[in-house]
Design a protein around this motif. Structure first.
Motif, PDB file in Angstrom:
ATOM      1  N   THR A  24       0.831  -1.201   0.000  1.00  0.00           N
ATOM      2  CA  THR A  24       0.000   0.000   0.000  1.00  0.00           C
ATOM      3  C   THR A  24       0.871   1.258   0.000  1.00  0.00           C
ATOM      4  N   LEU A  25       1.911   1.269   0.818  1.00  0.00           N
ATOM      5  CA  LEU A  25       2.812   2.429   0.880  1.00  0.00           C
ATOM      6  C   LEU A  25       3.552   2.637  -0.434  1.00  0.00           C
ATOM      7  N   ARG A  26       3.956   1.547  -1.081  1.00  0.00           N
ATOM      8  CA  ARG A  26       4.596   1.672  -2.392  1.00  0.00           C
ATOM      9  C   ARG A  26       3.610   2.219  -3.421  1.00  0.00           C
ATOM     10  N   GLY A  27       2.335   1.870  -3.288  1.00  0.00           N
ATOM     11  CA  GLY A  27       1.305   2.405  -4.180  1.00  0.00           C
ATOM     12  C   GLY A  27       1.127   3.905  -4.009  1.00  0.00           C
ATOM     13  N   VAL A  28       1.150   4.376  -2.768  1.00  0.00           N
ATOM     14  CA  VAL A  28       1.061   5.820  -2.500  1.00  0.00           C
ATOM     15  C   VAL A  28       2.243   6.538  -3.153  1.00  0.00           C
ATOM     16  N   ALA A  29       3.443   5.966  -3.003  1.00  0.00           N
ATOM     17  CA  ALA A  29       4.629   6.561  -3.608  1.00  0.00           C
ATOM     18  C   ALA A  29       4.518   6.549  -5.136  1.00  0.00           C
ATOM     19  N   ALA A  30       4.030   5.447  -5.693  1.00  0.00           N
ATOM     20  CA  ALA A  30       3.899   5.353  -7.157  1.00  0.00           C
ATOM     21  C   ALA A  30       2.967   6.427  -7.696  1.00  0.00           C
ATOM     22  N   LEU A  47       9.431  20.271  -7.653  1.00  0.00           N
ATOM     23  CA  LEU A  47       8.884  18.973  -7.222  1.00  0.00           C
ATOM     24  C   LEU A  47       7.378  19.009  -7.400  1.00  0.00           C
ATOM     25  N   GLY A  48       6.817  17.904  -7.895  1.00  0.00           N
ATOM     26  CA  GLY A  48       5.366  17.813  -7.935  1.00  0.00           C
ATOM     27  C   GLY A  48       4.805  17.884  -6.519  1.00  0.00           C
ATOM     28  N   PRO A  49       3.611  18.443  -6.343  1.00  0.00           N
ATOM     29  CA  PRO A  49       3.075  18.620  -4.987  1.00  0.00           C
ATOM     30  C   PRO A  49       2.915  17.319  -4.204  1.00  0.00           C
ATOM     31  N   GLY A  50       2.487  16.260  -4.864  1.00  0.00           N
ATOM     32  CA  GLY A  50       2.338  14.977  -4.174  1.00  0.00           C
ATOM     33  C   GLY A  50       3.667  14.423  -3.704  1.00  0.00           C
ATOM     34  N   LEU A  51       4.697  14.553  -4.538  1.00  0.00           N
ATOM     35  CA  LEU A  51       6.025  14.069  -4.172  1.00  0.00           C
ATOM     36  C   LEU A  51       6.609  14.910  -3.040  1.00  0.00           C
ATOM     37  N   ARG A  52       6.430  16.222  -3.113  1.00  0.00           N
ATOM     38  CA  ARG A  52       6.918  17.098  -2.037  1.00  0.00           C
ATOM     39  C   ARG A  52       6.285  16.708  -0.697  1.00  0.00           C
ATOM     40  N   ALA A  53       4.992  16.416  -0.718  1.00  0.00           N
ATOM     41  CA  ALA A  53       4.296  16.024   0.509  1.00  0.00           C
ATOM     42  C   ALA A  53       4.750  14.652   1.005  1.00  0.00           C
ATOM     43  N   LEU A  54       5.137  13.780   0.097  1.00  0.00           N
ATOM     44  CA  LEU A  54       5.520  12.420   0.456  1.00  0.00           C
ATOM     45  C   LEU A  54       6.910  12.333   1.074  1.00  0.00           C
ATOM     46  N   LEU A  55       7.858  13.110   0.546  1.00  0.00           N
ATOM     47  CA  LEU A  55       9.245  12.994   0.997  1.00  0.00           C
ATOM     48  C   LEU A  55       9.382  13.337   2.474  1.00  0.00           C
TER      49      LEU A  55
END
Length: 185
Positions: A24-30, A47-55
């Motif tokens: 599930t966590l890998r799916g969120v990252a994908a 950085l894309g907004p989703g990636l910025r929030a994820l890092l």
């Protein structure tokens, strides 16, 4: 109650990557990586907004060019002014910390996961996560591969295509497979 595979991964113990929570966590990252890689450059910015929030942490002015790939994202910490060129892959099963002003060339790969040495262990998805730390103002040449458990010192240079299997001292240049020191400044 048994410890979760995610907790084992975070603790640096053997865990199985064939786990529902980790999947599930890998799916969120994908999803975050897909957004980053497909946004028009002017919309994406550094950085894309989703990636910025994820890092796990993003310093001021840190930039990741598309295409990019990571396993989980939350284990990646970028200092101020870090630059990752196109095609970088970070399999962040453990912490990956990249110091301020560090540059990664195209197609640099950082692999924190080490698979089990026994075939049965690999079939069971057994891995152990080893962190990577890259000091400030380092330069990692295009196509370099950095394996888990490695620390690269401040100001170090890793030559293009090098495979880094052990620590690199500060202000040292390494090249080759396996990487070896050729110069210390």
């Amino acid at each position: 109650m048994a410890e979760s595979e995610r907790a084992k991964m975070a603790a640096g113990e053997w865990y199985t990557c064939l786990d529902e929570e980790l999947e599930t966590l890998r799916g969120v990252a994908a999803d975050a990586v897909f957004e980053h890689n497909t946004l028009p450059p002017k919309q994406r910015g550094n950085l894309g907004p989703g990636l910025r929030a994820l890092l796990g942490g993003v310093g001021e002015g840190a930039r990741i060019e598309a295409q990019f790939h990571c396993a989980y994202g939350f284990n990646i910490f970028l200092g101020d002014g870090v630059f990752l060129n196109a095609g970088c892959t970070i399999l962040d099963t453990a912490s990956v910390r990249i110091g301020k002003g560090t540059l990664l060339g195209p197609n640099v790969q950082i692999y924190c996961a080490e698979h089990h040495r026994q075939a049965a262990g690999r079939q069971a998805g057994l891995e152990i996560a080893r962190s990577v730390e890259i000091g400030a103002h380092a330069w990692i040449g295009g196509g370099a591969i950095i394996l888990g458990g490695v620390s690269i010192g401040e100001g170090a240079i890793v030559g293009a295509g090098a495979v880094v299997t052990r620590d690199v001292a500060a202000n040292t240049t390494v090249v080759g497979n396996p990487a070896r020191a050729v110069k210390r400044s």
